[in-house]
Design an enzyme around this catalytic site. Structure first.
Site, PDB file in Angstrom:
ATOM      1  N   ALA A  12       0.823  -1.265   0.103  1.00 14.86           N
ATOM      2  CA  ALA A  12      -0.084   0.158   0.008  1.00 14.86           C
ATOM      3  C   ALA A  12       0.933   1.227   0.079  1.00 14.86           C
ATOM      4  O   ALA A  12       0.429   2.152   0.551  1.00 14.86           O
ATOM      5  CB  ALA A  12      -0.951   0.108   1.211  1.00 14.86           C
ATOM      6  N   ARG A  18      -2.365   8.555 -11.305  1.00 12.40           N
ATOM      7  CA  ARG A  18      -3.642   8.690 -12.348  1.00 12.40           C
ATOM      8  C   ARG A  18      -4.965   8.756 -11.295  1.00 12.40           C
ATOM      9  O   ARG A  18      -5.933   9.446 -12.036  1.00 12.40           O
ATOM     10  CB  ARG A  18      -3.716   7.430 -13.070  1.00 12.40           C
ATOM     11  CG  ARG A  18      -2.898   7.170 -14.236  1.00 12.40           C
ATOM     12  CD  ARG A  18      -3.369   5.958 -14.940  1.00 12.40           C
ATOM     13  NE  ARG A  18      -2.787   4.742 -14.388  1.00 12.40           N
ATOM     14  CZ  ARG A  18      -3.142   3.621 -14.849  1.00 12.40           C
ATOM     15  NH1 ARG A  18      -4.084   3.469 -15.769  1.00 12.40           N
ATOM     16  NH2 ARG A  18      -2.548   2.632 -14.530  1.00 12.40           N
ATOM     17  N   THR A  81       7.732  -3.827  -6.396  1.00  5.11           N
ATOM     18  CA  THR A  81       6.893  -4.597  -5.619  1.00  5.11           C
ATOM     19  C   THR A  81       7.852  -5.668  -4.814  1.00  5.11           C
ATOM     20  O   THR A  81       7.559  -5.760  -3.782  1.00  5.11           O
ATOM     21  CB  THR A  81       5.686  -5.606  -6.428  1.00  5.11           C
ATOM     22  OG1 THR A  81       6.522  -5.999  -7.383  1.00  5.11           O
ATOM     23  CG2 THR A  81       5.064  -4.397  -7.066  1.00  5.11           C
ATOM     24  N   GLY A 142       0.582  -7.753 -16.051  1.00  8.13           N
ATOM     25  CA  GLY A 142       1.679  -8.588 -16.165  1.00  8.13           C
ATOM     26  C   GLY A 142       1.006  -9.648 -16.706  1.00  8.13           C
ATOM     27  O   GLY A 142       0.074 -10.357 -16.268  1.00  8.13           O
ATOM     28  N   ASN A 172      -1.421 -11.616 -14.362  1.00 12.04           N
ATOM     29  CA  ASN A 172      -1.010 -11.954 -12.980  1.00 12.04           C
ATOM     30  C   ASN A 172      -1.791 -11.029 -12.147  1.00 12.04           C
ATOM     31  O   ASN A 172      -1.866  -9.606 -12.437  1.00 12.04           O
ATOM     32  CB  ASN A 172       0.321 -11.641 -12.758  1.00 12.04           C
ATOM     33  CG  ASN A 172       0.823 -11.484 -11.592  1.00 12.04           C
ATOM     34  OD1 ASN A 172       0.252 -11.997 -10.437  1.00 12.04           O
ATOM     35  ND2 ASN A 172       1.966 -10.760 -11.112  1.00 12.04           N
ATOM     36  N   ARG A 335     -29.150  15.019  14.165  1.00 12.91           N
ATOM     37  CA  ARG A 335     -27.557  15.148  14.286  1.00 12.91           C
ATOM     38  C   ARG A 335     -26.744  14.376  15.375  1.00 12.91           C
ATOM     39  O   ARG A 335     -27.543  13.611  15.806  1.00 12.91           O
ATOM     40  CB  ARG A 335     -27.274  16.514  14.364  1.00 12.91           C
ATOM     41  CG  ARG A 335     -27.786  17.617  13.266  1.00 12.91           C
ATOM     42  CD  ARG A 335     -27.987  18.942  13.617  1.00 12.91           C
ATOM     43  NE  ARG A 335     -26.547  19.542  14.130  1.00 12.91           N
ATOM     44  CZ  ARG A 335     -26.469  21.060  14.562  1.00 12.91           C
ATOM     45  NH1 ARG A 335     -27.679  21.593  14.818  1.00 12.91           N
ATOM     46  NH2 ARG A 335     -25.354  21.220  15.043  1.00 12.91           N
ATOM     47  N   ARG A 442     -45.072  35.965  28.583  1.00 13.93           N
ATOM     48  CA  ARG A 442     -45.333  36.985  27.451  1.00 13.93           C
ATOM     49  C   ARG A 442     -46.075  38.288  27.836  1.00 13.93           C
ATOM     50  O   ARG A 442     -46.677  38.104  28.966  1.00 13.93           O
ATOM     51  CB  ARG A 442     -46.098  36.360  26.484  1.00 13.93           C
ATOM     52  CG  ARG A 442     -47.438  35.834  26.729  1.00 13.93           C
ATOM     53  CD  ARG A 442     -48.202  34.900  25.776  1.00 13.93           C
ATOM     54  NE  ARG A 442     -49.556  34.506  26.056  1.00 13.93           N
ATOM     55  CZ  ARG A 442     -50.115  33.184  25.886  1.00 13.93           C
ATOM     56  NH1 ARG A 442     -49.220  32.477  25.311  1.00 13.93           N
ATOM     57  NH2 ARG A 442     -51.455  33.188  26.277  1.00 13.93           N
TER      58      ARG A 442
END
Length: 456
Positions: A12, A18, A81, A142, A172, A335, A442
């Site tokens: 990794a 690309r 590799t 390969g 491969n 949430r 109020r």
């Protein structure tokens, strides 16, 4: 066949040019989790008891993503590799162990395929085995060169192959099994006399063959399982395959997907029997949904745990819990750190954040509940909010059991409304409301006569 003692080395370290990304290639997600995690999970499913990941580009990010899941080794320079595998040698103590080498950018690999390959390697008695497949378009891979007797003579990389070799469609996959001692002894003999100037792992096969060692080759039946990802287009294709696999698995387990083509479910999601998923629904992360639910349409759930008999229509929820017999929607936002208890009803245009809503409580519509501990049997009038933020700090609101909060009320935190209390419509509550009390906050209504005439 037991798989005890199988060691896996996952490569990794590559940048993935690309991909055109600052993120390491193996951390790009498919099916809801990074590619390298798919590979690691497949290795564990195959029986690997010791997992090593070789990192390079963006190694800090990859290491952080895999904390506690594998041993990490750094390849400071990406020299091929073969060179990458050599970095893992100090971690491989058992010379008689079997070492499986995998690529971190192959998210479609399955544990069953790897287990079968490993078992065939053991039965063959070979020092090395390579997993091959027949690829409709072998460009970039390969090629496997076989002898007259069908044995593997060598593997030729795309850039080093001649026209005859390029015409071969057996490729491969980059997946191998080795005897540990044979692997590392052979890697010392690998050179970089090739178009890339790199140390190729497949060269180990030629070296072992020249030494008279047996090389085994197993063919993967489904080439899609072995596909490597090198571009965003290939990543999108892998995403599609993973989601199709997941949808088929869920339907086989008794989940109804009304339109699989517009249903997007991550690979680690769990859904119970007789649940119906409506179109245009996303279920992501580690979400778990119970049985006999109705989810969607147009819902998105991320890391959400949902009980049985839940209805969620036009709901966006993340990092929260919903118990049994809850009805939500349309247009509900749950949430993080929210807990919805049994038999709660949440209507349209309601947002709940970092709160607990007690059993049987009702939030009919046009309500914001933030940083609140609400009891059971509470009825919240429309247009009501808990005012949790003063511009600098956030505070909690506590609402007891069986309270009634009138429409268009504001509960200014920190504040407590005790059991059985009522709040009159249009009130702004800033002080504690005792049990079984009606709170009205109020001004008295004042009517100004002839206002229209005076205004003119």
């Amino acid at each position: 066949m037991k798989s005890d003692g199988l060691i896996t080395i996952i490569l990794a370290a590559g940048k993935g040019t690309r991909m055109k990304s600052k993120l390491p290639k193996v951390l790009h997600c498919a099916g809801g989790k990074p590619m390298v995690k798919h590979v690691l999970d497949a290795a564990k499913e195959a029986g690997s008891t010791h997992n090593i990941v070789v990192v390079g580009f963006g190694h800090e990010q990859v290491q952080e993503a895999l904390i506690g899941q594998a041993e990490i080794v750094l390849q400071k320079e990406q020299l091929g590799t073969g060179h990458a595998v050599m970095q893992a040698q100090p971690l491989v103590k058992d010379e008689d162990a079997s070492v499986m080498v995998l690529c971190g950018d192959t998210p479609l690999v399955t544990g069953s395929m790897l287990k079968k390959f490993y078992e065939e390697h053991i039965v063959s008695g070979a020092m090395a085995s390579v997993l091959t497949t027949i690829m409709p378009d072998p460009f970039g891979y390969g090629r496997v060169i076989r002898g007259i007797d069908g044995s593997v003579e060598k593997i030729v990389e795309q850039k080093d192959a001649n026209e005859t070799e390029l015409a071969i469609d057996e490729i491969n996959t980059g997946i191998y099994c080795f005897n540990a001692k044979a692997l590392f002894e052979s890697l010392k003999k690998v050179n970089n006399n090739n178009a890339q100037g790199e140390y190729y792992l497949p060269d180990v096969l030629s070296i072992l063959r020249e030494e008279g060692q047996k090389i085994n080759a197993s063919i993967a039946e489904n080439y899609e399982d072995t596909l490597g990802i090198n571009s965003r287009e290939q990543l999108a294709n892998a995403e599609k395959i993973l989601r199709q696999r997941k949808n088929k698995q869920l339907m086989a387990q008794g989940v109804t997907l009304m339109d699989p083509a517009t249903t997007y479910i991550d690979y680690d999601v769990e859904i119970g029997q007789d649940t119906v998923i409506y179109p245009s629904t996303w279920i992501e992360g580690n979400s778990k949904i119970g049985g006999n639910c109705k989810i969607g349409p147009n819902s998105r759930l991320n890391n959400v745990v949902i009980g049985d008999n839940v209805e969620a229509m036009f709901v966006f929820a993340e990092d929260c819990e919903v118990a049994d017999d809850v009805k939500m929607g349309p247009y509900v936002h749950l949430r993080p750190n929210t807990k919805i208890c049994d038999k709660v009803k949440i209507g349209n245009f309601v947002e709940v954040k970092n709160s607990t809503i007690g059993e049987g409580s009702k939030l009919p519509h046009l309500i914001y509940i933030g940083d609140t501990d609400m009891g059971s049997g509470v009825n919240m009038g429309c247009g009501t909010i808990t005012v949790n933020y003063d511009g600098k700090n956030k505070y909690r609101t506590v609402i007891g059991n069986n309270c009634f909060i009138g429409c268009n009320s504001n509960l200014v935190a920190p504040v407590k409304v005790n059991d059985g209390a009522y709040v009159g419509a249009g009130s702004t509550i800033t002080k504690e409301v005792p049990e079984n009390t009606l709170a009205i906050a109020r001004e008295r209504q004042k009517n100004i006569e002839h206002w229209k005439d005076k205004r003119k």
